[in-house]
Motif scaffolding. Sequence first.
Motif, PDB file in Angstrom:
ATOM      1  N   THR A  44     -10.994   8.127  10.638  1.00 13.72           N
ATOM      2  CA  THR A  44      -9.971   7.494   9.799  1.00 13.72           C
ATOM      3  C   THR A  44     -10.028   5.984   9.930  1.00 13.72           C
ATOM      4  N   MET A  45     -11.257   5.484   9.996  1.00  9.01           N
ATOM      5  CA  MET A  45     -11.443   4.030  10.043  1.00  9.01           C
ATOM      6  C   MET A  45     -12.384   3.605   8.927  1.00  9.01           C
ATOM      7  N   TYR A  49      -5.434  14.079   5.265  1.00 14.44           N
ATOM      8  CA  TYR A  49      -5.788  14.008   6.690  1.00 14.44           C
ATOM      9  C   TYR A  49      -5.983  15.364   7.357  1.00 14.44           C
ATOM     10  N   THR A  77     -13.137   0.097  11.720  1.00 16.41           N
ATOM     11  CA  THR A  77     -11.986  -0.800  11.822  1.00 16.41           C
ATOM     12  C   THR A  77     -10.705  -0.096  11.392  1.00 16.41           C
ATOM     13  N   GLY A  78      -9.614  -0.438  12.065  1.00 17.13           N
ATOM     14  CA  GLY A  78      -8.300   0.097  11.702  1.00 17.13           C
ATOM     15  C   GLY A  78      -7.237  -0.528  12.606  1.00 17.13           C
ATOM     16  N   THR A  79      -5.987  -0.385  12.207  1.00 21.70           N
ATOM     17  CA  THR A  79      -4.887  -0.999  12.944  1.00 21.70           C
ATOM     18  C   THR A  79      -4.816  -0.522  14.395  1.00 21.70           C
ATOM     19  N   GLU A 122     -16.434   6.401   5.466  1.00 20.53           N
ATOM     20  CA  GLU A 122     -15.511   6.040   6.542  1.00 20.53           C
ATOM     21  C   GLU A 122     -15.931   6.670   7.863  1.00 20.53           C
ATOM     22  N   ARG A 143     -14.716  13.685   2.320  1.00 25.14           N
ATOM     23  CA  ARG A 143     -13.323  13.285   2.517  1.00 25.14           C
ATOM     24  C   ARG A 143     -12.672  12.911   1.196  1.00 25.14           C
ATOM     25  N   GLY A 167      -8.301  -0.772   3.867  1.00 25.66           N
ATOM     26  CA  GLY A 167      -7.718  -1.130   5.154  1.00 25.66           C
ATOM     27  C   GLY A 167      -7.323  -2.598   5.233  1.00 25.66           C
ATOM     28  N   VAL A 168      -6.213  -2.847   5.931  1.00 28.43           N
ATOM     29  CA  VAL A 168      -5.775  -4.223   6.171  1.00 28.43           C
ATOM     30  C   VAL A 168      -6.757  -4.899   7.137  1.00 28.43           C
ATOM     31  N   THR A 169      -7.220  -4.132   8.129  1.00 29.73           N
ATOM     32  CA  THR A 169      -8.190  -4.674   9.083  1.00 29.73           C
ATOM     33  C   THR A 169      -9.504  -4.987   8.362  1.00 29.73           C
ATOM     34  N   ARG A 170      -9.939  -4.061   7.502  1.00 24.71           N
ATOM     35  CA  ARG A 170     -11.145  -4.280   6.696  1.00 24.71           C
ATOM     36  C   ARG A 170     -11.051  -5.595   5.929  1.00 24.71           C
ATOM     37  N   LEU A 217     -10.307   3.973   1.872  1.00 21.60           N
ATOM     38  CA  LEU A 217      -8.933   3.521   2.070  1.00 21.60           C
ATOM     39  C   LEU A 217      -8.981   1.994   2.233  1.00 21.60           C
ATOM     40  N   ARG A 262       0.838  -1.205   0.000  1.00 16.76           N
ATOM     41  CA  ARG A 262       0.000   0.000   0.000  1.00 16.76           C
ATOM     42  C   ARG A 262       0.875   1.258   0.000  1.00 16.76           C
TER      43      ARG A 262
HETATM   44  C1  LIG Z   1      -5.255   3.713   7.711  1.00 16.02           C
HETATM   45  C2  LIG Z   1      -6.687   3.996   7.440  1.00 16.02           C
HETATM   46  C3  LIG Z   1      -7.693   3.028   7.647  1.00 16.02           C
HETATM   47  C4  LIG Z   1      -7.438   1.690   8.277  1.00 16.02           C
HETATM   48  O1  LIG Z   1      -6.540   0.900   7.586  1.00 16.02           O
HETATM   49  P1  LIG Z   1      -5.837  -0.321   8.339  1.00 16.02           P
HETATM   50  O2  LIG Z   1      -4.913  -0.869   7.298  1.00 16.02           O
HETATM   51  O3  LIG Z   1      -6.915  -1.281   8.713  1.00 16.02           O
HETATM   52  O4  LIG Z   1      -5.151   0.235   9.528  1.00 16.02           O
HETATM   53  C5  LIG Z   1      -8.987   3.370   7.291  1.00 16.02           C
HETATM   54  N1  LIG Z   1      -9.299   4.575   6.793  1.00 16.02           N
HETATM   55  C6  LIG Z   1      -8.362   5.534   6.621  1.00 16.02           C
HETATM   56  C7  LIG Z   1      -8.769   6.843   6.062  1.00 16.02           C
HETATM   57  C8  LIG Z   1      -7.029   5.262   6.939  1.00 16.02           C
HETATM   58  O5  LIG Z   1      -6.115   6.216   6.768  1.00 16.02           O
END
Ligand SMILES: *Cc1c(COP(=O)(O)O)cnc(C)c1O
Length: 410
Positions: A280-281, A247, A351-353, A277, A232, A308-311, A306, A140
């Motif tokens: 930022t998740m 951001y 969801t997010g890291t 979103e 966004r 996401g890896v968690t997604r 975005l 990414r």
């Molecule tokens: C980083 C981010 C995420 C989550 O991504 P992960 O890889 O799951 O951490 C989601 N939305 C936004 C806008 C991000 O910047």
Amino acid sequence: MLLKSLCSQANILTKKTAVGLARPVSSFTAMQRRLNSTTTTDTDTFRASEIRKTPNDNLKELVPNQELVFGHTFTDNMLMVEWEAKSGWGKPVIKPYGKISLDPSASVLHYSFECFEGMKAYKDKQGRARLFRPDMNTARLRRSSERLTLPSFDTDELTECIKELVRTDLRWIPSERGYSMYIRPTLIGTSEFIGVGPSDRAMLFVICCPVGPYYKTGFKAVSLQATTDRVRAWPGGTGDSKIGGNYAPGILPQINAVKEGYHQNLWLYGENDQLTEVGTMNCFVFLKNEQGETELVTPPLNGLILPGVTRDSILGLAREWNEFKVSEREITMSEIVKAQEEGRLIEMFGTGTACVVSPIRNIGYQGKQIKVPLDPKDPNSQAGPLTRRLNDTLLSIQYGEIEHPWSVLV
Ligand SMILES: *Cc1c(COP(=O)(O)O)cnc(C)c1O
């Protein structure tokens, strides 16, 4: 290595096209031709085998777990590698964490030539460091970098460099479950002229901070304000890249939401107010749909989201469980409102890291409050059963309690 890197670049292009980004075929093939014609030399990537290590011998004192504040404590060392258009990548160095010096004309400071990643290193019961799907983050970062015409690199080499940094700062990974070391790879343009054009110099660096669980005392469900006056991301924009420029403009709507008593804002898009979103998740909705099927929905990767890896991991787990329908599709506020009114809304979460999952309890939208259910069996609960189960499963994989290919030993 060359073939592999070209294939994965081609792959990324195909994937982007497949999810419906409007890109004419002619420009797609032109782009592929350009990629294929790039000759790879030794300087087209940096190499982990060439890391020069001059680690910090003046080690800082570790911060006790309970005192960790997200993103405030940094480890002893950092990784850095510089790039110049004429000579390519230099050799990576691991050196003491410290300030960097930039010319005031550096392109990052004027035109936001900046992209970044967020990933974590976890310590398992045997004291070994583990990363979670690091290849997803390094790929990414390369996509974000290419979007900004910043230099490309071999993503496996970056993963190996990050592992070496993690090994160097191993003592900083807290060993308690829920605690981890957050890793922030960053790539900036450092060209020394004021002119809007590609940067002829760049710097990649990786810094790390020990972090505690997002929710120290268990889940705390959040209340969201749907933002209806700003967006966004937009089709053809950069909302699907992790670039700094996305951001800073998001802070104002977030502050406005907080002023009105919410925790975060919910980003919408389009005349029909599609959910995109949560702050930022990424965003997930669990509901019984109008056909009566139980369905987990997350917005599709259509350029507004975005990836996401968690997604991706949650989609993977839910599909593997095969207990309910799992969809990547558009979902609008009117669908949420209707489902809520008809008692079909089950759970929502971001969801997010950083947090893994963040349960949602309320959305302020068009002057109304939409109450999102948490756990129907427990009025005091701060998360629904599915949210909890996904969180627990991901943590167990991340901490190596469940053997899984996503968890990579360092
Ligand atoms: C980083 C981010 C995420 C989550 O991504 P992960 O890889 O799951 O951490 C989601 N939305 C936004 C806008 C991000 O910047």
